[in-house]
Write an enzyme that holds these catalytic residues in place. Structure first.
Site, mmCIF file in Angstrom:
data_model
loop_
_atom_site.group_PDB
_atom_site.id
_atom_site.type_symbol
_atom_site.label_atom_id
_atom_site.label_comp_id
_atom_site.label_asym_id
_atom_site.label_seq_id
_atom_site.Cartn_x
_atom_site.Cartn_y
_atom_site.Cartn_z
ATOM 1 N N CYS A 18 0.834 -1.195 0.000
ATOM 2 C CA CYS A 18 0.000 0.000 0.000
ATOM 3 C C CYS A 18 0.873 1.250 0.000
ATOM 4 C CB CYS A 18 -0.928 0.016 1.210
ATOM 5 S SG CYS A 18 -0.066 0.162 2.790
ATOM 6 N N ASP A 440 9.786 22.218 -36.298
ATOM 7 C CA ASP A 440 10.835 22.517 -37.260
ATOM 8 C C ASP A 440 10.260 22.178 -38.643
ATOM 9 O OD1 ASP A 440 13.489 22.894 -38.377
ATOM 10 O OD2 ASP A 440 13.552 20.713 -38.520
ATOM 11 N N ASP A 643 18.318 21.061 -33.864
ATOM 12 C CA ASP A 643 17.075 21.198 -33.099
ATOM 13 C C ASP A 643 17.277 20.882 -31.616
ATOM 14 O OD1 ASP A 643 15.504 21.868 -35.309
ATOM 15 O OD2 ASP A 643 15.212 19.762 -35.840
#
Length: 765
Positions: A18, A440, A643
């Site tokens: 738990c 791009d 990029d």
């Protein structure tokens, strides 16, 4: 940000049940000297620990072991995943066995006690034949067997946790079932200790509590196995052997013994065993395990083949480029595992609640007992016990601990099936809130394979000669436009020349010397920088730009010599992707180094909202900052080395998996297919997963908020209703199963829409 000296250790942990278990393990790991941070995931049963060199794996394992859990370090390429899978299988089998034993022992107890209340004739028959006391004795024996045999785990773990003053779910079950059993045992063997009106037995409550919770855990274990199905499938894709050409004959070699640079033969119908480049032959390869796309891809010499994909037709020979943990499949598995073990920001709420939840429940149960004992109707002691036990049982925080990690596991697994990899787990939440997606252009919105379409030379220059000189210069460049020019020169069979003094001008063009002549080629701004008058090309450049073509200016010995047009076709998926994003209420933008007129033409074709053109590579970050003014969250999609800064600077970087490794490493999300429809797929999956998490958390919190007062007896004054501990146990077990079942619904996300037709017309929720 961690320092270079920070080490990362991953542990596999067994025995957690738990959310309170998670918090306790995290606290113990954080207390180890040298540990900077510890994160434990209940669904994956893994712990991620950041620590210095003064803390080692043995110390971390010892800290977990002292709490009563089993732990072992995880290393790349080891068999921990297989061992965890086997442990889950064994756990599910053992829980099924324990449940069936408990069920067989509990049914007679339930029938004897509750059957008599439901059917008076049965009650009279039991009293006449067996007798009330003998019935209680039989119930005592059967219930004791239930608690001591299949239910002993609750007492072993729960009481040990109580002894450490760190109560958890097992403690609540042990206290609840144990209190019901103890009270009933006193009634059976020492009734004189209790008032006449308080002599009741609750053996059936104790037995049914354990049986129902075992049922819930059994169903939970089965569901957990299904949440990790994506990893299991990926691991199963790894071939075990490869046909390596050593000497004159190919021989089957274990995959671990294959070395980089060796030649591997792949026959029709075989799985490609490892990553490599095809050097001979051709085939159609099914890459659906990478991209989610079912259509095989044609491959030939010079193209890449990925381990785990399926060779559907021809035979070919490949040279091994990556082995072991460096293969694409191994990297994908690591990315999925990392994402599945991630902690989303939304988890912070759960952490705050579970930190005090179990102690608060125990305090609530104690207050409930005292309140009923003081003000409850006769028999007050009986009512006090029943309500206190119900509070203990119904409040087990299993559902809270499972609400977030199970949804993450299933969501990221479904993403892997669709070719969407979340390299960073928090991207799964961040993508949901994206306001604008910037792309791009070259290689992202376009195919990245431009072709030369037009060439106009000024008077005094021969077009073929200019192309020959220009091709010599562009042979030294890796830019897609340069490749298009070189390809066109080859197709037109112009003379092959050599260039010297080559220099690339970032984001503008190139210059070099060919046959003693100074050649400059590139954008209009490069002509301006070099003081070349190219005004005679203005109208033609504008015309080509309006048509979506990129003009390339050429100057020879300082004079404008020619204007070329290069066109890069749009990807077939681009129009649908942009339309899908708009349908989801997301703005789109394009950031490109191309000239403004060409960029606007492309934007018109795709219906892109904003354009930032003629942006140098180092200016993409500034363009991103400008686009997200006003608090907008931005995702950037790119594929090239240039990029990488933009991918890192954006709120979410999305890399095309067919792009460069640098771009992929800088991104938060990777699309394995060269298909832009994966962008709305990723955002839609993010929204669906976060919605699923919110549903799970609402159920877990609302369930406890609503039913703890009911279990405490809040409805008794007005309606005379009390919640039986049996029903409390059933509701508690159901809550965990509900959360897991709800998370598993994500496995079907996008299945009906995978044909893409719905992308352009309706948002993905």
């Amino acid at each position: 940000m961690t320092s270079p000296a920070t080490l990362h250790t991953e542990l596999a942990i067994e025995g957690m049940t738990c959310a309170s278990c998670v918090k306790r393990v995290e606290k113990a790991l954080a207390a180890v000297p040298g540990v900077g941070a510890a994160h434990v995931n209940l669904a994956t049963e893994r712990a991620q620990v950041q620590h210095g060199r003064d803390a080692d794996a043995q110390a971390l394992v010892a800290a977990v072991t002292r709490l009563g859990y089993a732990a072992r370090p995880v290393t790349a390429g080891d068999d921990t995943a297989a061992m965890q899978e086997q442990a889950r299988t064994d756990e599910a089998r053992e829980l099924r066995r324990a449940f069936l034993i408990a069920l067989v022992l509990t049914l007679p107890v339930f029938v004897l006690e509750m059957g008599g209340h439901a059917v008076p004739a049965l009650h009279h028959w039991v009293a006449a034949t067996l007798g009330t006391r003998n019935s209680w004795l039989l119930q005592f024996v059967l219930t004791t067997l239930v608690l001591a045999w299949p239910g002993r785990v609750f007492f072993i773990k729960g009481l040990a946790a109580l002894g450490r003053l760190a109560p958890e779910m097992n403690s609540l079950v042990a206290l609840g079932a144990g209190a019901a059993w103890a009270y009933s045992s006193v009634t059976t063997f020492m009734p004189q200790w209790l008032p006449d009106n308080a002599r009741h037995v609750y053996f059936e409550a104790a037995a049914v509590i354990v049986t129902l919770i075992l049922l819930g855990r059994m169903l939970e274990a089965r569901a957990k196995g299904r949440t990790g199905a994506a990893i299991k499938r990926l691991v199963g894709l790894q071939p075990r052997t490869a046909r390596v050409i050593r000497g004159e004959q190919p021989q089957d070699v274990p995959i671990e013994q294959v070395r980089r640079g060796e030649l591997v033969l792949v026959r029709p119908g075989e799985e490609i065993p490892i990553d490599g480049d095809i050097i001979e032959g051709n085939s159609y390869i099914d890459e659906s395990m990478l991209t989610g796309e079912p259509m095989p891809v044609e491959k030939g010499a010079g193209m890449r083949a990925t381990g785990g994909t399926l060779n559907t037709s021809g035979s070919f020979t490949m040279r091994v480029t990556h082995t072991g943990a460096d293969t694409m499949l191994a990297r994908i598995i690591r990315m999925v595992q990392a994402a599945q073990g991630a902690r989303l920001p939304i988890q912070a709420l759960v952490d705050q609640v579970t930190a005090w939840f179990v102690p608060a429940v125990m305090a609530t149960a104690l207050l409930t007992f005292l309140a009923w004992l003081a003000w409850g109707p006769a028999p007050a002691l009986t009512h006090a016990l029943v309500n206190a036990v119900a509070v203990l049982i119904i409040a087990c925080p299993c559902a809270m601990g499972l609400a977030t990690p199970t949804s993450i596991m299933v969501g990221t697994g479904r993403g892997a099936d669709m070719g969407v990899l979340f390299r960073q787990g928090d991207a799964l939440q961040s993508l949901r809130d994206v306001d604008i997606v910037a792309f791009d252009k070259t290689g992202t919105l376009t195919l990245g394979k431009p072709v030369l379409t037009d060439l106009h030379a000024t008077p005094g220059f021969d077009a073929v000669q200019v192309l020959s000189w220009l091709a010599a210069v562009q042979q030294r460049s890796e830019h897609p436009i340069a490749r298009a020019i070189v390809q066109a020169a080859g197709e037109r069979r112009v003379p092959t020349l050599r260039a010297s003094e080559f220099h690339a001008v970032t984001g503008a063009g190139v210059r070099a010397t060919v046959e003693g002549r100074s050649i400059i080629a590139g954008a209009a701004r490069l002509m301006r920088q070099e003081n070349v008058d190219a005004s005679m090309f203005a109208d033609l450049a504008a015309q080509w730009g309006e048509a979506g073509k990129t003009p390339v200016y050429v100057a020879i010995d300082g004079a404008a010599a020619a204007l070329l047009a290069v066109s890069d076709p749009l990807k077939p998926s681009a129009v649908e992707a942009i339309a899908a994003l708009h349908a989801m209420g997301i703005q789109t933008a394009m950031i490109t180094g191309d000239n403004a007129s060409t960029a606007r033409a492309v934007a018109r074709q795709l219906d892109i909202d904003e354009v930032r053109a003629e942006v140098l590579p180092d200016g993409k970050v500034q363009a991103i900052d400008a686009l997200r003014t006003g608090g907008k969250r931005l995702a950037f999609v790119g594929d090239g080395i240039n990029d990488a800064p933009a991918l890192a600077a954006a709120d979410i970087g999305i890399a095309i998996g067919t792009g460069t490794d640098v771009a992929i490493e800088a991104a938060s999300v990777v699309l394995m297919a060269d298909d832009l429809r994966g962008v709305p797929d990723a955002i839609g999956l993010s929204r669906a997963t976060l919605a699923n998490i919110r549903q799970n958390l609402f159920w877990a919190f609302a369930y406890n908020a609503a039913l703890i007062p009911v279990a405490a007896g809040a409805l008794y004054p007005a309606f005379g209703l009390q919640l039986s501990p049996m029903f409390a146990a059933g509701a508690m077990a159901l809550s965990s199963v509900f959360v897991l079942g709800n998370a598993l619904r994500l496995r079907g996300y996008g299945a009906a829409a995978r044909g893409r037709a719905q992308h352009a017309t309706e948002p993905r929720a």
